[in-house]
Design a protein around this motif. Structure first.
Motif, PDB file in Angstrom:
ATOM      1  N   ALA A   1      24.801  33.185  51.973  1.00 42.87           N
ATOM      2  CA  ALA A   1      24.903  31.978  53.029  1.00 42.87           C
ATOM      3  C   ALA A   1      23.891  31.140  52.851  1.00 42.87           C
ATOM      4  CB  ALA A   1      25.444  32.324  54.291  1.00 42.87           C
ATOM      5  N   ALA A   2      24.280  29.663  53.225  1.00 43.92           N
ATOM      6  CA  ALA A   2      23.090  28.759  53.371  1.00 43.92           C
ATOM      7  C   ALA A   2      23.094  28.125  54.790  1.00 43.92           C
ATOM      8  CB  ALA A   2      23.296  27.832  52.348  1.00 43.92           C
ATOM      9  N   LEU A   3      21.896  27.944  55.383  1.00 40.36           N
ATOM     10  CA  LEU A   3      21.889  27.282  56.656  1.00 40.36           C
ATOM     11  C   LEU A   3      20.916  25.881  56.442  1.00 40.36           C
ATOM     12  CD1 LEU A   3      21.299  29.948  59.071  1.00 40.36           C
ATOM     13  CD2 LEU A   3      23.282  28.754  58.959  1.00 40.36           C
ATOM     14  N   PHE A   4      21.290  24.966  57.079  1.00 39.79           N
ATOM     15  CA  PHE A   4      20.915  23.482  57.060  1.00 39.79           C
ATOM     16  C   PHE A   4      20.106  22.921  57.994  1.00 39.79           C
ATOM     17  CE2 PHE A   4      23.198  23.854  52.892  1.00 39.79           C
ATOM     18  CZ  PHE A   4      22.603  23.031  52.069  1.00 39.79           C
ATOM     19  N   ASP A   5      19.206  22.350  58.070  1.00 43.05           N
ATOM     20  CA  ASP A   5      18.563  21.583  59.272  1.00 43.05           C
ATOM     21  C   ASP A   5      19.408  20.224  58.850  1.00 43.05           C
ATOM     22  OD1 ASP A   5      16.843  20.388  61.242  1.00 43.05           O
ATOM     23  OD2 ASP A   5      15.805  19.451  59.477  1.00 43.05           O
ATOM     24  N   LEU A   6      19.142  19.460  60.050  1.00 43.08           N
ATOM     25  CA  LEU A   6      19.982  18.260  59.804  1.00 43.08           C
ATOM     26  C   LEU A   6      18.762  16.962  59.555  1.00 43.08           C
ATOM     27  CD1 LEU A   6      22.639  16.299  60.256  1.00 43.08           C
ATOM     28  CD2 LEU A   6      22.088  16.128  62.580  1.00 43.08           C
ATOM     29  N   ASP A   7      17.816  16.630  60.458  1.00 43.92           N
ATOM     30  CA  ASP A   7      17.220  15.433  60.268  1.00 43.92           C
ATOM     31  C   ASP A   7      16.267  15.734  59.362  1.00 43.92           C
ATOM     32  OD1 ASP A   7      18.240  13.653  62.285  1.00 43.92           O
ATOM     33  OD2 ASP A   7      17.655  15.135  63.829  1.00 43.92           O
ATOM     34  N   GLY A   8      16.045  14.857  58.223  1.00 46.98           N
ATOM     35  CA  GLY A   8      15.070  14.932  57.329  1.00 46.98           C
ATOM     36  C   GLY A   8      15.383  16.020  56.164  1.00 46.98           C
ATOM     37  N   THR A   9      16.691  16.883  56.141  1.00 34.48           N
ATOM     38  CA  THR A   9      16.994  17.667  55.480  1.00 34.48           C
ATOM     39  C   THR A   9      18.426  17.191  55.100  1.00 34.48           C
ATOM     40  OG1 THR A   9      15.797  19.540  56.517  1.00 34.48           O
ATOM     41  CG2 THR A   9      17.749  20.098  54.792  1.00 34.48           C
ATOM     42  N   LEU A  10      19.429  16.877  55.696  1.00 34.88           N
ATOM     43  CA  LEU A  10      20.540  16.360  55.282  1.00 34.88           C
ATOM     44  C   LEU A  10      20.577  14.848  55.351  1.00 34.88           C
ATOM     45  CD1 LEU A  10      23.099  18.626  56.861  1.00 34.88           C
ATOM     46  CD2 LEU A  10      22.161  18.600  54.404  1.00 34.88           C
ATOM     47  N   ILE A  11      19.852  14.113  56.304  1.00 36.07           N
ATOM     48  CA  ILE A  11      19.873  12.676  56.480  1.00 36.07           C
ATOM     49  C   ILE A  11      18.347  12.340  56.854  1.00 36.07           C
ATOM     50  CG2 ILE A  11      22.085  12.008  57.184  1.00 36.07           C
ATOM     51  CD1 ILE A  11      21.336  12.348  60.118  1.00 36.07           C
ATOM     52  N   ASP A  12      17.973  11.204  56.299  1.00 37.96           N
ATOM     53  CA  ASP A  12      16.548  10.905  56.153  1.00 37.96           C
ATOM     54  C   ASP A  12      16.299   9.951  57.425  1.00 37.96           C
ATOM     55  OD1 ASP A  12      14.029  10.399  55.593  1.00 37.96           O
ATOM     56  OD2 ASP A  12      14.153   9.170  53.980  1.00 37.96           O
ATOM     57  N   THR A  13      16.129  10.665  58.660  1.00 36.89           N
ATOM     58  CA  THR A  13      15.969   9.959  59.859  1.00 36.89           C
ATOM     59  C   THR A  13      14.424   9.755  60.383  1.00 36.89           C
ATOM     60  OG1 THR A  13      16.299  12.199  60.984  1.00 36.89           O
ATOM     61  CG2 THR A  13      18.339  10.688  60.935  1.00 36.89           C
ATOM     62  N   GLU A  14      13.434  10.516  59.576  1.00 35.82           N
ATOM     63  CA  GLU A  14      12.327  10.699  59.788  1.00 35.82           C
ATOM     64  C   GLU A  14      11.607   9.060  60.141  1.00 35.82           C
ATOM     65  OE1 GLU A  14       9.922  12.859  61.116  1.00 35.82           O
ATOM     66  OE2 GLU A  14      11.962  13.695  61.444  1.00 35.82           O
ATOM     67  N   PRO A  15      11.780   8.274  59.386  1.00 36.19           N
ATOM     68  CA  PRO A  15      10.962   7.119  59.454  1.00 36.19           C
ATOM     69  C   PRO A  15      11.612   6.388  60.931  1.00 36.19           C
ATOM     70  CG  PRO A  15      11.928   7.043  57.160  1.00 36.19           C
ATOM     71  CD  PRO A  15      12.417   8.112  57.972  1.00 36.19           C
ATOM     72  N   ARG A  16      12.897   6.631  61.298  1.00 35.31           N
ATOM     73  CA  ARG A  16      13.513   5.981  62.463  1.00 35.31           C
ATOM     74  C   ARG A  16      12.832   6.774  63.629  1.00 35.31           C
ATOM     75  NH1 ARG A  16      19.730   6.513  63.700  1.00 35.31           N
ATOM     76  NH2 ARG A  16      18.821   8.727  64.021  1.00 35.31           N
ATOM     77  N   SER A  17      12.767   8.095  63.512  1.00 36.99           N
ATOM     78  CA  SER A  17      12.236   8.980  64.530  1.00 36.99           C
ATOM     79  C   SER A  17      10.939   8.825  64.707  1.00 36.99           C
ATOM     80  CB  SER A  17      12.522  10.379  64.278  1.00 36.99           C
ATOM     81  OG  SER A  17      14.066  10.740  64.142  1.00 36.99           O
ATOM     82  N   GLN A  18       9.872   8.769  63.909  1.00 42.43           N
ATOM     83  CA  GLN A  18       8.613   8.234  63.838  1.00 42.43           C
ATOM     84  C   GLN A  18       8.264   7.045  64.467  1.00 42.43           C
ATOM     85  OE1 GLN A  18       6.717   9.040  60.038  1.00 42.43           O
ATOM     86  NE2 GLN A  18       7.113  10.919  60.035  1.00 42.43           N
ATOM     87  N   GLU A  19       9.130   5.928  64.259  1.00 44.60           N
ATOM     88  CA  GLU A  19       9.083   4.833  64.642  1.00 44.60           C
ATOM     89  C   GLU A  19       9.257   4.822  66.213  1.00 44.60           C
ATOM     90  OE1 GLU A  19       7.952   0.984  65.794  1.00 44.60           O
ATOM     91  OE2 GLU A  19       7.482   2.188  64.144  1.00 44.60           O
ATOM     92  N   ALA A  20      10.330   5.558  66.518  1.00 48.80           N
ATOM     93  CA  ALA A  20      10.773   5.500  68.128  1.00 48.80           C
ATOM     94  C   ALA A  20       9.690   6.221  68.767  1.00 48.80           C
ATOM     95  CB  ALA A  20      12.088   6.527  68.181  1.00 48.80           C
ATOM     96  N   TRP A  21       9.093   7.457  68.395  1.00 44.12           N
ATOM     97  CA  TRP A  21       8.209   8.037  69.128  1.00 44.12           C
ATOM     98  C   TRP A  21       6.888   7.267  69.031  1.00 44.12           C
ATOM     99  CZ3 TRP A  21      10.402  11.160  71.916  1.00 44.12           C
ATOM    100  CH2 TRP A  21      11.508  12.040  71.585  1.00 44.12           C
ATOM    101  N   SER A  22       6.534   6.406  67.991  1.00 50.23           N
ATOM    102  CA  SER A  22       5.294   5.723  68.102  1.00 50.23           C
ATOM    103  C   SER A  22       5.524   4.622  69.265  1.00 50.23           C
ATOM    104  CB  SER A  22       5.032   5.098  66.717  1.00 50.23           C
ATOM    105  OG  SER A  22       4.793   6.056  65.915  1.00 50.23           O
ATOM    106  N   ARG A  23       6.653   4.023  69.227  1.00 43.38           N
ATOM    107  CA  ARG A  23       7.040   2.703  70.012  1.00 43.38           C
ATOM    108  C   ARG A  23       7.015   3.456  71.706  1.00 43.38           C
ATOM    109  NH1 ARG A  23      11.602  -1.494  68.473  1.00 43.38           N
ATOM    110  NH2 ARG A  23      10.596  -1.092  66.376  1.00 43.38           N
ATOM    111  N   LEU A  24       7.500   4.574  71.689  1.00 47.39           N
ATOM    112  CA  LEU A  24       7.215   5.130  73.152  1.00 47.39           C
ATOM    113  C   LEU A  24       5.815   5.171  73.578  1.00 47.39           C
ATOM    114  CD1 LEU A  24       8.843   6.589  75.487  1.00 47.39           C
ATOM    115  CD2 LEU A  24       8.183   8.623  74.143  1.00 47.39           C
TER     116      LEU A  24
END
Length: 222
Positions: free
Chosen positions: A4-27
């Protein structure tokens, strides 16, 4: 050998890291709280509220829930980095499904968030099981999520391959007893060194995967 295979979502299937990093930085910026790249990278792969709990004492008069809601608001703004799929990710999941390999998702995001993101990609139907932050008491790097994913699929962790992109996720997969393939697009190689294989993205991934020799265990490739 791998069932079987298990996948993470953010950064593994969809490249959300630039958005997430900017959101945390903005916070941090909006509250005039000092931060650096290491602090922002430390949010990757972890449940957001747990990660915020490490820093909430620096945000005077704010609660974790308030800060989380503010960060989520930032991700919806028009000037945030765009989100795209990780190269080869959906093709790999589809290929595994077509081959009869059970596939699951184990994410530090909420179930609502995961369903929304996958539905937007037309990929929600590709996953046999989904384990989210709503389903576990302890998030990554704790192995609870990956152990739950293996149990839901009816497979042993040792017969499971996990796809991850963050140090916390790699640590969770290895603590569960699974093999782990890590994507290095957003993290330095040394931060992912515990993974069994490090790749730039998910194109050209063979199944079953061929890992480097583990001499201390078997003396041959797994």
């Amino acid at each position: 050998m791998y069932a079987a295979a298990l996948f993470d979502l953010d950064g593994t299937l969809i490249d959300t890291e630039p958005r997430s990093q900017e959101a945390w930085s903005r916070l941090f910026r909006s509250h005039a709280v000092p931060y650096d790249d290491a602090i922002i990278r430390g949010f990757a792969g972890r449940p957001a509220r747990e990660a915020l709990g490490d820093h909430v004492h620096r945000f005077s008069g704010r609660t974790v829930d308030e800060l989380f809601a503010e960060a989520i608001h930032y991700t919806t703004l028009a000037d945030m980095p765009a989100v795209d799929t990780v190269p080869g990710a959906l093709e790999l999941v589809s290929r595994l499904r077509a081959s009869g390999v059970p596939v699951g998702l184990v994410t530090s995001g909420t179930r609502e968030y995961a369903r929304h993101e996958l539905d937007a990609l037309g990929a929600l139907h590709l996953f046999d099981v989904m384990v989210t932050a709503d389903d576990v008491a302890r998030g990554k790097p704790d192995p609870q999520g990956y152990l739950a994913g293996c149990a839901a699929l009816g497979v042993e962790p040792s017969a499971t391959v996990v796809f991850e992109d963050a140090p916390a996720g790699v640590a969770a997969a290895k603590a569960a007893g699974a093999r782990c393939i890590a994507i290095s697009a957003r993290q330095p190689h040394e931060a992912l060194a515990a993974a069994d294989l490090i790749v730039p993205d998910l194109t050209d991934i063979a199944w079953p995967p061929r890992f480097r020799p583990v001499a201390a265990v078997t003396g041959s490739e797994g």
